[in-house]
Design a protein around this motif. Structure first.
Motif, short mmCIF file in Angstrom:
data_model
loop_
_atom_site.label_atom_id
_atom_site.label_comp_id
_atom_site.label_asym_id
_atom_site.label_seq_id
_atom_site.Cartn_x
_atom_site.Cartn_y
_atom_site.Cartn_z
N THR A 59 0.67 -1.29 0.07
CA THR A 59 0.01 0.07 0.00
C THR A 59 0.69 1.15 -0.02
O THR A 59 0.65 2.19 -0.84
CB THR A 59 -0.79 0.16 1.09
N ILE A 60 1.86 1.43 0.85
CA ILE A 60 2.87 2.47 1.01
C ILE A 60 3.58 2.60 -0.40
O ILE A 60 3.70 3.78 -0.81
CB ILE A 60 3.82 2.26 2.04
N PHE A 61 4.01 1.46 -0.98
CA PHE A 61 4.89 1.58 -2.13
C PHE A 61 3.89 2.21 -3.28
O PHE A 61 4.41 2.81 -4.01
CB PHE A 61 5.31 0.43 -2.56
N GLU A 62 2.72 1.56 -3.49
CA GLU A 62 1.64 2.16 -4.72
C GLU A 62 1.39 3.59 -4.42
O GLU A 62 1.26 4.28 -5.21
CB GLU A 62 0.38 1.29 -4.48
N HIS A 63 1.19 3.95 -3.03
CA HIS A 63 1.08 5.49 -2.85
C HIS A 63 2.01 6.33 -3.41
O HIS A 63 1.88 7.25 -4.17
CB HIS A 63 0.76 5.58 -1.42
N ILE A 64 3.49 5.94 -2.98
CA ILE A 64 4.56 6.69 -3.33
C ILE A 64 4.86 6.44 -5.16
O ILE A 64 4.98 7.59 -5.75
CB ILE A 64 5.95 6.00 -2.93
N ILE A 65 4.57 5.50 -5.64
CA ILE A 65 4.67 5.23 -7.07
C ILE A 65 3.46 6.21 -7.62
O ILE A 65 3.74 6.81 -8.57
CB ILE A 65 4.65 3.83 -7.40
N SER A 66 2.40 6.29 -7.20
CA SER A 66 1.33 6.99 -7.85
C SER A 66 1.56 8.38 -7.68
O SER A 66 0.96 9.21 -8.45
CB SER A 66 0.00 6.54 -7.32
N HIS A 67 2.20 9.14 -6.94
CA HIS A 67 2.62 10.25 -6.68
C HIS A 67 3.84 10.78 -7.35
O HIS A 67 4.34 11.97 -6.93
CB HIS A 67 2.46 10.84 -4.95
N HIS A 68 4.72 9.87 -8.06
CA HIS A 68 5.70 10.50 -8.69
C HIS A 68 5.70 10.43 -10.04
O HIS A 68 4.92 9.64 -10.66
CB HIS A 68 6.92 9.45 -8.30
N VAL A 69 6.23 11.64 -10.68
CA VAL A 69 6.39 11.41 -12.10
C VAL A 69 7.33 10.19 -12.79
O VAL A 69 8.43 10.06 -11.83
CB VAL A 69 6.89 12.82 -12.79
N ALA A 70 7.00 9.45 -13.52
CA ALA A 70 7.82 8.34 -14.22
C ALA A 70 9.12 9.08 -14.29
O ALA A 70 9.61 10.13 -14.98
CB ALA A 70 7.33 7.86 -15.28
N PRO A 71 10.43 8.39 -13.52
CA PRO A 71 11.68 9.14 -13.67
C PRO A 71 12.40 8.84 -15.09
O PRO A 71 12.06 7.71 -15.54
CB PRO A 71 12.50 8.59 -12.51
N GLU A 72 13.45 9.56 -15.57
CA GLU A 72 14.06 9.25 -16.71
C GLU A 72 15.31 8.90 -16.21
O GLU A 72 15.93 9.47 -15.15
CB GLU A 72 14.20 10.45 -17.53
N LEU A 73 16.16 7.73 -16.81
CA LEU A 73 17.44 7.28 -16.46
C LEU A 73 18.36 7.03 -17.60
O LEU A 73 17.78 6.56 -18.57
CB LEU A 73 17.39 5.94 -15.51
N THR A 74 19.39 7.58 -17.52
CA THR A 74 20.28 7.42 -18.67
C THR A 74 21.51 6.30 -18.46
O THR A 74 22.01 6.46 -17.27
CB THR A 74 20.99 8.95 -19.01
N PHE A 75 21.36 5.60 -19.10
CA PHE A 75 22.52 4.54 -19.19
C PHE A 75 23.68 4.90 -19.84
O PHE A 75 23.44 4.93 -21.02
CB PHE A 75 21.79 2.88 -19.23
N ASP A 76 24.82 4.92 -19.16
CA ASP A 76 26.06 5.05 -19.74
C ASP A 76 27.20 4.41 -19.64
O ASP A 76 28.23 4.62 -20.17
CB ASP A 76 26.44 6.44 -19.33
N LYS A 77 26.86 3.23 -19.02
CA LYS A 77 28.19 2.27 -18.80
C LYS A 77 27.57 0.75 -18.75
O LYS A 77 26.60 0.33 -18.31
CB LYS A 77 28.64 2.76 -17.35
N ILE A 78 28.43 -0.07 -19.25
CA ILE A 78 28.26 -1.48 -19.13
C ILE A 78 29.41 -1.73 -18.26
O ILE A 78 30.50 -1.55 -18.13
CB ILE A 78 28.36 -2.24 -20.74
#
Length: 165
Positions: A59-78
């Motif tokens: 319930t807590i995780f669903e609340h946090i997820i629903s109140h955040h804009v989907a974050p962007e993440l840049t991958f730059d390393k293998i």
């Protein structure tokens, strides 16, 4: 002993890329067998050993997820590291400079889990691409191979998080 519970963030990766093909070929030429991840790419944001509070955590995780804009993440390393439990080398994608939005999101989720009394595994930002038995190659050899592959940085939007009980 309780089951392990995790919160994973799906990562939309395309496998028909130049860097991924070069990575597979590099290991093939080196004669090192890799168990490649065939799909279901994700970042494990939270891995818990004590899931006695899983219903309230969900319930807590669903609340946090629903109140955040989907974050962007840049991958730059293998990269590669050896898993603590499996002893296998993990070939992975990572970000050397995650966005503030992503870091804030992860920190909020992890702080909420700790507040519920969960015991968390250390967090390491990575997307597993493949696993190698440590008897097949040293970590140093694996790291040399992955560092030889050129990766053009790319960004993804992390839209989906899944709480697995």
């Amino acid at each position: 002993m309780s089951r392990q519970t995790l919160l994973k963030i799906e990562v939309p990766l395309r496998l028909n890329t130049r860097w991924y093909n070069a990575l597979q070929q590099a290991f093939m030429y080196a004669g090192i067998p890799v168990n490649w991840q065939s799909g279901g790419f994700h970042i494990t944001a939270i891995f818990m050993y004590d899931d006695t509070q899983k219903d309230s955590q969900k319930t807590i995780f669903e609340h946090i997820i629903s109140h955040h804009v989907a974050p962007e993440l840049t991958f730059d390393k293998i990269d590669a590291f050896t898993g603590k439990k499996s002893g296998k080398h993990i070939v992975n994608l990572t970000s050397t400079n995650p966005s503030h939005e992503y870091s804030s999101f992860i920190n909020e989720l992890r702080a909420a889990a700790i507040e519920t009394g969960a015991q968390l595994e250390d967090y390491r930002l990575h997307v597993t691409l493949g696993r190698i038995h440590s008897s097949r190659a040293s970590l140093d050899t694996v790291q040399k191979i992955v560092s030889s592959v050129r990766l053009e940085p790319f960004s993804v939007i992390l839209k989906n998080a899944i709480f697995k009980l």
